[in-house]
Design a protein around this motif. Structure first.
Motif, PDB file in Angstrom:
ATOM      1  N   ARG A  29      -7.798  14.294   4.633  1.00 45.90           N
ATOM      2  CA  ARG A  29      -8.502  15.558   4.428  1.00 45.90           C
ATOM      3  C   ARG A  29      -7.687  16.484   3.525  1.00 45.90           C
ATOM      4  N   ALA A  30      -6.371  16.493   3.712  1.00 48.65           N
ATOM      5  CA  ALA A  30      -5.517  17.328   2.873  1.00 48.65           C
ATOM      6  C   ALA A  30      -5.498  16.829   1.429  1.00 48.65           C
ATOM      7  N   LEU A  31      -5.572  15.506   1.268  1.00 48.71           N
ATOM      8  CA  LEU A  31      -5.520  14.924  -0.070  1.00 48.71           C
ATOM      9  C   LEU A  31      -6.863  15.048  -0.785  1.00 48.71           C
ATOM     10  N   ALA A  32      -7.949  15.021  -0.023  1.00 49.15           N
ATOM     11  CA  ALA A  32      -9.294  15.087  -0.612  1.00 49.15           C
ATOM     12  C   ALA A  32     -10.111  16.142   0.131  1.00 49.15           C
ATOM     13  N   PRO A  33      -9.835  17.422  -0.109  1.00 46.06           N
ATOM     14  CA  PRO A  33     -10.529  18.479   0.639  1.00 46.06           C
ATOM     15  C   PRO A  33     -12.034  18.514   0.414  1.00 46.06           C
ATOM     16  N   ASP A  34     -12.493  17.936  -0.683  1.00 44.53           N
ATOM     17  CA  ASP A  34     -13.936  17.887  -0.932  1.00 44.53           C
ATOM     18  C   ASP A  34     -14.610  16.723  -0.217  1.00 44.53           C
ATOM     19  N   PRO A  74       4.975   3.662   3.141  1.00 40.55           N
ATOM     20  CA  PRO A  74       5.585   4.443   2.058  1.00 40.55           C
ATOM     21  C   PRO A  74       6.362   3.598   1.043  1.00 40.55           C
ATOM     22  N   SER A  75       6.896   2.464   1.478  1.00 39.13           N
ATOM     23  CA  SER A  75       7.663   1.625   0.560  1.00 39.13           C
ATOM     24  C   SER A  75       6.804   1.054  -0.566  1.00 39.13           C
ATOM     25  N   THR A  76       5.485   1.079  -0.404  1.00 46.54           N
ATOM     26  CA  THR A  76       4.590   0.519  -1.420  1.00 46.54           C
ATOM     27  C   THR A  76       3.901   1.588  -2.267  1.00 46.54           C
ATOM     28  N   PHE A  77       4.269   2.841  -2.080  1.00 44.78           N
ATOM     29  CA  PHE A  77       3.537   3.928  -2.751  1.00 44.78           C
ATOM     30  C   PHE A  77       3.612   3.832  -4.275  1.00 44.78           C
ATOM     31  N   ASP A  78       4.802   3.578  -4.817  1.00 39.28           N
ATOM     32  CA  ASP A  78       4.920   3.483  -6.270  1.00 39.28           C
ATOM     33  C   ASP A  78       4.080   2.327  -6.806  1.00 39.28           C
ATOM     34  N   PHE A  79       4.081   1.233  -6.073  1.00 44.33           N
ATOM     35  CA  PHE A  79       3.278   0.065  -6.437  1.00 44.33           C
ATOM     36  C   PHE A  79       1.802   0.438  -6.504  1.00 44.33           C
ATOM     37  N   LEU A  80       1.312   1.180  -5.505  1.00 48.60           N
ATOM     38  CA  LEU A  80      -0.101   1.566  -5.483  1.00 48.60           C
ATOM     39  C   LEU A  80      -0.426   2.551  -6.598  1.00 48.60           C
ATOM     40  N   ARG A  81       0.481   3.447  -6.859  1.00 45.88           N
ATOM     41  CA  ARG A  81       0.231   4.389  -7.959  1.00 45.88           C
ATOM     42  C   ARG A  81       0.082   3.654  -9.281  1.00 45.88           C
ATOM     43  N   ASP A  82       0.872   2.615  -9.465  1.00 51.04           N
ATOM     44  CA  ASP A  82       0.763   1.823 -10.693  1.00 51.04           C
ATOM     45  C   ASP A  82      -0.611   1.154 -10.813  1.00 51.04           C
ATOM     46  N   LEU A  83      -1.246   0.852  -9.670  1.00 50.73           N
ATOM     47  CA  LEU A  83      -2.571   0.244  -9.677  1.00 50.73           C
ATOM     48  C   LEU A  83      -3.691   1.272  -9.832  1.00 50.73           C
ATOM     49  N   GLY A  84      -3.329   2.550  -9.747  1.00 52.06           N
ATOM     50  CA  GLY A  84      -4.332   3.592  -9.919  1.00 52.06           C
ATOM     51  C   GLY A  84      -4.803   4.243  -8.641  1.00 52.06           C
ATOM     52  N   ALA A  85      -4.128   3.953  -7.515  1.00 52.69           N
ATOM     53  CA  ALA A  85      -4.522   4.541  -6.231  1.00 52.69           C
ATOM     54  C   ALA A  85      -3.622   5.722  -5.880  1.00 52.69           C
ATOM     55  N   GLU A  86      -4.163   6.613  -5.047  1.00 54.52           N
ATOM     56  CA  GLU A  86      -3.373   7.697  -4.477  1.00 54.52           C
ATOM     57  C   GLU A  86      -2.986   7.279  -3.066  1.00 54.52           C
ATOM     58  N   PRO A  87      -1.711   7.020  -2.817  1.00 56.12           N
ATOM     59  CA  PRO A  87      -1.322   6.463  -1.512  1.00 56.12           C
ATOM     60  C   PRO A  87      -1.238   7.513  -0.419  1.00 56.12           C
ATOM     61  N   VAL A  88      -1.508   7.057   0.805  1.00 56.14           N
ATOM     62  CA  VAL A  88      -1.377   7.899   1.984  1.00 56.14           C
ATOM     63  C   VAL A  88      -0.863   7.012   3.119  1.00 56.14           C
ATOM     64  N   PRO A  89       0.069   7.504   3.944  1.00 54.47           N
ATOM     65  CA  PRO A  89       0.596   6.669   5.023  1.00 54.47           C
ATOM     66  C   PRO A  89      -0.474   6.358   6.066  1.00 54.47           C
TER      67      PRO A  89
END
Length: 307
Positions: free
Chosen positions: A204-209, A179-194
């Protein structure tokens, strides 16, 4: 003076010593690089601490240290035509990079590329292992526009390249990280998950499709989660699960990168299309501290040793 990092026994960072060694000179087909920066990778300290892994790569004691480097050619041997004295270069020399003067054989197993204008040595030395490995990991799963890809270890040295390359290819990227790197990953264009137990449910909750592809850059947790979510094994790759990863997924690594991948990545970084986060820089005299920081595996970005 030719400072060289050497270890005579396997162990933690404390086994690394700086020795004054004789200046080497290139033979036919070789060049000598005055190294200014070394980019550390997990494989470097794994080799110096795990004899079994070192043996697999032909490393014997006493050994040098480090793989990725950048600098300037200051001497050439006979029969060298692609490089000249004064050329800025970067590349890889397994188990030998951390030294003032490095002999490189670009026709052998070493990697050597011209450094693009606008790319600093500090940045160029981060590219060979991590850039090539990220490119190979994505090529193995035939990543393409429209994919939803899960990247395990997205905030690590390889992960930062994989995330950006996947985004540039037009994929939606979900990345596992602390979780400490989530903002960093968002800046790179990723959706972070622990990462950790329950990963498949969180994805599955983040990408139900559903997911269409995955690459595991740390172990097997991401690959196993992707299999549980129904991703086809041929669209899942791993780089650190050994030659027989779970479920028939594809094992790969930097050696499987395509010709031109590294040059393409370097040019993209020089153009500002890819970002290379650098976590910390250490002088060679602080090599043990640099390796301790690298081995903690909690950095988001690269560790650089300067000479």
């Amino acid at each position: 003076m030719n400072r060289t990092v050497i270890y005579e026994k396997f162990g933690g960072p404390e086994v690394l010593e700086i020795r004054d060694t004789p200046e080497p000179h290139p033979q036919a087909g070789q060049v000598r690089v005055r190294v200014t920066a070394v980019g550390l990778n997990p494989m470097d300290w794994i080799f110096s601490s795990m004899p079994q892994m070192a043996q697999q790569f032909g490393i014997t004691l006493p050994s040098g240290f480090g793989t990725d480097f950048a600098g300037t050619i200051d001497e050439t041997g006979p029969d060298v035509t692609a490089f000249t004295i004064g050329d800025r270069v970067y590349g890889g020399a397994v188990g030998r990079a951390a030294t003032d003067h490095l002999i490189v054989d670009p026709t052998g197993t070493d990697t050597l590329e011209h450094t693009p204008a606008g790319l600093t040595d500090d940045t160029a030395c981060t590219l060979p292992v991590a850039g090539a490995t990220a490119a190979a990991a994505l090529a193995a799963i035939d990543l393409r526009a429209g994919d939803t890809v899960l990247i395990g270890g997205a905030a690590g040295g390889v992960g930062v390249f994989a995330v950006q390359l996947a985004r540039a290819a037009g994929a939606r990227v979900i990345g596992t990280a602390a979780p400490s790197t989530f903002d960093f990953l968002r800046d790179l264009g990723a959706e972070p998950v622990p990462y950790g137990p329950g990963l498949a449910d969180r994805v599955r909750a983040l990408a139900p499709d559903g997911l269409t592809a995955a690459t595991d850059l740390h172990g097997t947790e991401t690959a196993e989660a992707a299999l549980a979510l129904g991703v086809a094994p041929q669209r899942i790759s791993t780089i650190a699960a050994g030659p027989n990863p779970p479920g028939g997924v594809r094992a790969t690594g930097g050696a499987n990168a395509l010709p031109g991948d590294l040059k393409r990545i370097a040019e993209a970084v020089a153009a500002g299309d890819l970002t290379v986060p650098i976590e910390a820089r250490f002088p060679i005299e602080k090599i043990q501290d640099a390796v301790r920081t690298q081995a903690e595996r909690h950095t988001h970005g690269k560790i650089i040793v300067t000479l």
